[in-house]
Design a protein around this motif. Structure first.
Motif, short mmCIF file in Angstrom:
data_model
loop_
_atom_site.label_atom_id
_atom_site.label_comp_id
_atom_site.label_asym_id
_atom_site.label_seq_id
_atom_site.Cartn_x
_atom_site.Cartn_y
_atom_site.Cartn_z
N MET A 1 2.32 52.02 -19.57
CA MET A 1 2.06 50.93 -20.30
C MET A 1 1.43 49.65 -19.40
SD MET A 1 1.64 49.57 -23.41
CE MET A 1 1.62 48.27 -24.29
N GLU A 2 2.15 49.53 -18.27
CA GLU A 2 1.62 48.37 -17.19
C GLU A 2 0.35 48.82 -16.69
OE1 GLU A 2 2.81 45.59 -16.71
OE2 GLU A 2 4.22 45.86 -18.41
N GLU A 3 0.12 50.01 -16.57
CA GLU A 3 -1.47 50.35 -16.20
C GLU A 3 -2.28 50.25 -17.05
OE1 GLU A 3 -1.70 54.57 -14.54
OE2 GLU A 3 -0.08 54.23 -13.55
N ILE A 4 -1.97 50.20 -18.49
CA ILE A 4 -3.04 50.23 -19.41
C ILE A 4 -3.30 48.58 -19.45
CG2 ILE A 4 -3.24 50.24 -22.03
CD1 ILE A 4 -1.66 52.83 -21.98
N ARG A 5 -2.23 47.79 -19.49
CA ARG A 5 -2.44 46.40 -19.79
C ARG A 5 -3.09 45.79 -18.53
NH1 ARG A 5 1.15 42.77 -22.24
NH2 ARG A 5 2.45 44.54 -22.84
N ALA A 6 -2.98 46.11 -17.36
CA ALA A 6 -3.47 45.80 -16.18
C ALA A 6 -5.33 46.20 -16.10
CB ALA A 6 -2.99 46.44 -15.09
N GLU A 7 -5.52 47.19 -16.85
CA GLU A 7 -6.66 47.81 -16.86
C GLU A 7 -7.40 46.88 -17.92
OE1 GLU A 7 -8.71 49.40 -15.33
OE2 GLU A 7 -10.19 50.14 -16.69
N PHE A 8 -6.70 46.49 -19.15
CA PHE A 8 -7.52 45.89 -20.08
C PHE A 8 -7.43 44.55 -19.68
CE2 PHE A 8 -7.86 43.41 -23.92
CZ PHE A 8 -8.85 44.10 -24.85
N SER A 9 -6.60 44.01 -18.91
CA SER A 9 -6.80 42.64 -18.35
C SER A 9 -7.86 42.46 -17.67
CB SER A 9 -5.43 42.35 -17.49
OG SER A 9 -5.65 41.00 -16.90
N ARG A 10 -8.31 43.55 -16.72
CA ARG A 10 -9.49 43.44 -15.97
C ARG A 10 -10.58 43.43 -16.73
NH1 ARG A 10 -13.20 46.49 -14.47
NH2 ARG A 10 -12.22 48.32 -15.47
N ILE A 11 -10.71 44.15 -17.83
CA ILE A 11 -11.83 44.18 -18.95
C ILE A 11 -11.69 43.00 -19.48
CG2 ILE A 11 -12.58 45.30 -21.09
CD1 ILE A 11 -11.39 47.89 -20.25
N TYR A 12 -10.96 42.37 -19.73
CA TYR A 12 -10.94 41.16 -20.58
C TYR A 12 -11.48 39.83 -19.53
CZ TYR A 12 -9.38 36.84 -22.79
OH TYR A 12 -9.43 35.58 -23.46
N ASP A 13 -11.07 39.94 -18.30
CA ASP A 13 -11.64 38.93 -17.35
C ASP A 13 -13.03 39.45 -17.23
OD1 ASP A 13 -9.07 38.09 -17.15
OD2 ASP A 13 -8.62 39.05 -15.16
N THR A 14 -13.47 40.52 -17.08
CA THR A 14 -14.91 40.67 -16.94
C THR A 14 -15.80 40.43 -17.86
OG1 THR A 14 -14.20 42.89 -15.69
CG2 THR A 14 -16.53 42.56 -15.94
N TYR A 15 -15.39 40.65 -19.08
CA TYR A 15 -16.34 40.47 -20.37
C TYR A 15 -16.24 39.50 -21.22
CZ TYR A 15 -17.78 45.12 -18.86
OH TYR A 15 -18.40 46.25 -18.32
N ASN A 16 -14.93 38.45 -21.13
CA ASN A 16 -14.87 37.39 -22.26
C ASN A 16 -15.76 36.40 -22.10
OD1 ASN A 16 -13.61 34.79 -21.03
ND2 ASN A 16 -12.73 36.11 -19.68
N GLY A 17 -16.21 36.05 -20.99
CA GLY A 17 -17.26 35.18 -20.81
C GLY A 17 -18.72 35.64 -21.60
N LYS A 18 -18.92 36.79 -21.42
CA LYS A 18 -20.40 37.46 -21.87
C LYS A 18 -20.21 37.47 -23.28
CE LYS A 18 -22.14 40.18 -17.91
NZ LYS A 18 -22.30 41.21 -17.42
N ILE A 19 -19.12 38.06 -23.97
CA ILE A 19 -18.80 38.51 -25.36
C ILE A 19 -18.71 36.98 -26.04
CG2 ILE A 19 -17.22 39.16 -27.23
CD1 ILE A 19 -18.85 41.46 -25.71
N TYR A 20 -18.20 35.98 -25.39
CA TYR A 20 -18.01 34.63 -26.20
C TYR A 20 -19.41 34.27 -26.27
CZ TYR A 20 -17.46 29.61 -26.55
OH TYR A 20 -17.74 28.46 -27.01
N ARG A 21 -20.33 34.26 -25.08
CA ARG A 21 -21.54 33.59 -25.23
C ARG A 21 -22.65 34.35 -26.25
NH1 ARG A 21 -24.09 33.90 -19.62
NH2 ARG A 21 -24.30 35.94 -19.92
N PHE A 22 -22.33 35.72 -26.31
CA PHE A 22 -23.08 36.69 -27.41
C PHE A 22 -22.95 36.04 -28.63
CE2 PHE A 22 -23.23 40.40 -30.26
CZ PHE A 22 -24.58 40.66 -29.70
N ILE A 23 -21.72 35.66 -28.90
CA ILE A 23 -21.18 35.36 -30.19
C ILE A 23 -21.73 33.96 -30.56
CG2 ILE A 23 -19.16 35.15 -31.76
CD1 ILE A 23 -17.93 37.35 -30.55
N TYR A 24 -21.49 33.10 -29.38
CA TYR A 24 -21.77 31.69 -30.03
C TYR A 24 -23.13 31.48 -30.05
CZ TYR A 24 -22.02 26.76 -28.67
OH TYR A 24 -22.48 25.55 -28.89
#
Lengths: 241, 179
Positions: B1-24
């Protein structure tokens, strides 16, 4: 306009960014934060079910496990001592956070004063630099205050009062400058202030108040209901003196 | 579970700015963009957790995130529940260290360009955002849209034609631009 120029125009949109508080809070909300990350020392989530009290009845039926049970109880006692020690460390951490917040507020206050002088001198170069420094320090002070409310609301009232004073002076200067310094609305800060007032009002409700204090309490409550948290905090602070 | 969490955390950090901007760039306010972007990552997190065993279900995370972001925006535009949200002028831009006046000028220009972008049809908006803001390649955009690279190039050419003259200073964007 050539295609190259159109593309260049669009690149300005790269500067759009989400608020850092939103980024952090959304991540916390979506993925959850393990208990040990929040408290630093008590990992309730990973506590094995074997150690639950209800399981001890099993040992009565199996005397051969008595020694193991005794060792476990002994280990539990030691663990409790360690936890108590860590709780004490937690308290000193709260004091440290309180001192950090006060220091941040003082720095922000000093920077605001510097900005005010630069504005009075009409020194545009200094104003630009002072605005940036003040925004950074004000953001830091707000961040420290939010953390303080989360971890030690008892210590937060005094810091909150200083923060309200700082925000008032900031607003005065914003009127002079005709622009906003930093974020127009800091939701995290507003929520923390709201939480603090709610806690204080709830405490005060259970106390015996003089007529004058009751009046102040009513004013604080009215300001809170109007979402005027600065006034509400001021009244609550006066009541605590 | 911790591995999944860490992996998704990395995904979130990479894409949150782009996805937010795309939507905004496609909705009316920061609040709506934040709500929708949160939904996107919440959905992605749920899917990510389900799909981890025995092998990853989401093959292309970037394409997947943009697909659910597009759906979220589309649902938002057709839903009545968000139509009463007020429009707020405030915008979050990078702190470039420029003086307040320059930051204000940048904000105004961003708002103007954003206004022009919104006059294009959705397909063209997406293309411009992906190609010139997120710097995706045509093969990457093809993975998101399911269209061929040739089609995407033709559409990009049309989008550029439609934009000519609309980004000159002082030009007010018209509400609708056709194909």
């Amino acid at each position: 306009m050539r295609e190259k120029d159109i593309i260049a125009k669009f690149t300005i949109l790269k500067q759009i960014e989400p608020r850092q508080e939103w980024v952090r809070l959304t991540k916390q909300r979506i993925m959850g934060v393990p208990i040990h990350e929040r408290f630093g020392f008590i990992d309730i989530v990973s506590y094995p079910s074997f150690f639950r009290i209800s399981n001890l009845s099993y040992l009565v039926r199996k005397p051969a496990f008595a020694l193991a049970a005794f060792i476990l109880l002994l280990a539990g006692g030691v663990a409790l001592q360690v936890t108590n020690q860590k709780l004490q460390n937690g308290l000193s951490l709260a004091e440290e956070e309180y001192q950090d917040t006060l220091a941040s507020l003082e720095l922000a206050q000093a920077q605001l004063q510097e900005l005010r002088v630069a504005v009075e001198d009409n020194d545009t170069e200094k104003v630009s630099l002072a605005v940036k420094s003040f925004e950074e320090r004000n953001a830091q002070a707000s961040k420290d205050f939010v953390k303080l409310v989360e971890n030690s609301s008892k210590k937060a009232l005094q810091a909150g009062m200083k923060l309200v004073q700082l925000q008032k002076e900031k607003s005065q200067l914003e009127r002079v400058l005709g622009t906003t310094l930093g974020e127009e609305k800091n939701e995290e800060l507003e929520n923390a202030t709201k939480t603090l007032i709610e806690q204080e009002l709830s405490d005060l409700e259970n106390r015996t108040l003089t007529e004058e204090q009751q009046q102040l309490f009513a004013e604080a409550k009215a300001a809170y209901d109007d979402a005027d948290y600065a006034t509400a905090l001021e009244k609550v602070w006066m009541l605590s003196q | 579970m911790e591995e999944i969490r860490a992996e998704f955390s990395r995904i979130y950090d990479t894409y949150n700015g782009k996805i937010y901007r795309f939507i905004y760039l496609k909705v009316e306010s920061r609040e709506v963009a934040e709500d929708l972007a949160s939904e996107v990552f919440l959905d992605a997190w749920k899917a990510f957790q389900k799909g981890q065993n025995p092998e990853p279900k989401i093959k292309n995370v970037q394409a997947y995130l943009y697909q659910i972001a597009r759906n979220a925006v589309s649902d938002h535009h057709t839903s009545k529940k968000f139509k009463t949200v007020s429009v707020e002028g405030h915008m979050d831009i990078q702190d470039t260290g420029d003086p307040v006046e320059e930051q204000a000028a940048i904000s105004i220009e961003i708002e103007r360009v954003r206004g022009v972008l919104k006059t294009l049809k959705d397909e063209y908006q997406d293309l411009i955002i992906w190609k010139y803001l997120d710097e995706l390649t045509y093969p990457e955009i093809a993975q998101i849209t399911g269209k061929t690279e040739d089609t995407l190039r033709v559409n990009m050419h049309r989008a550029m034609q439609a934009l000519k003259g609309r980004l000159e200073p002082g030009v007010t964007p018209e509400p609708v631009l056709g194909t």
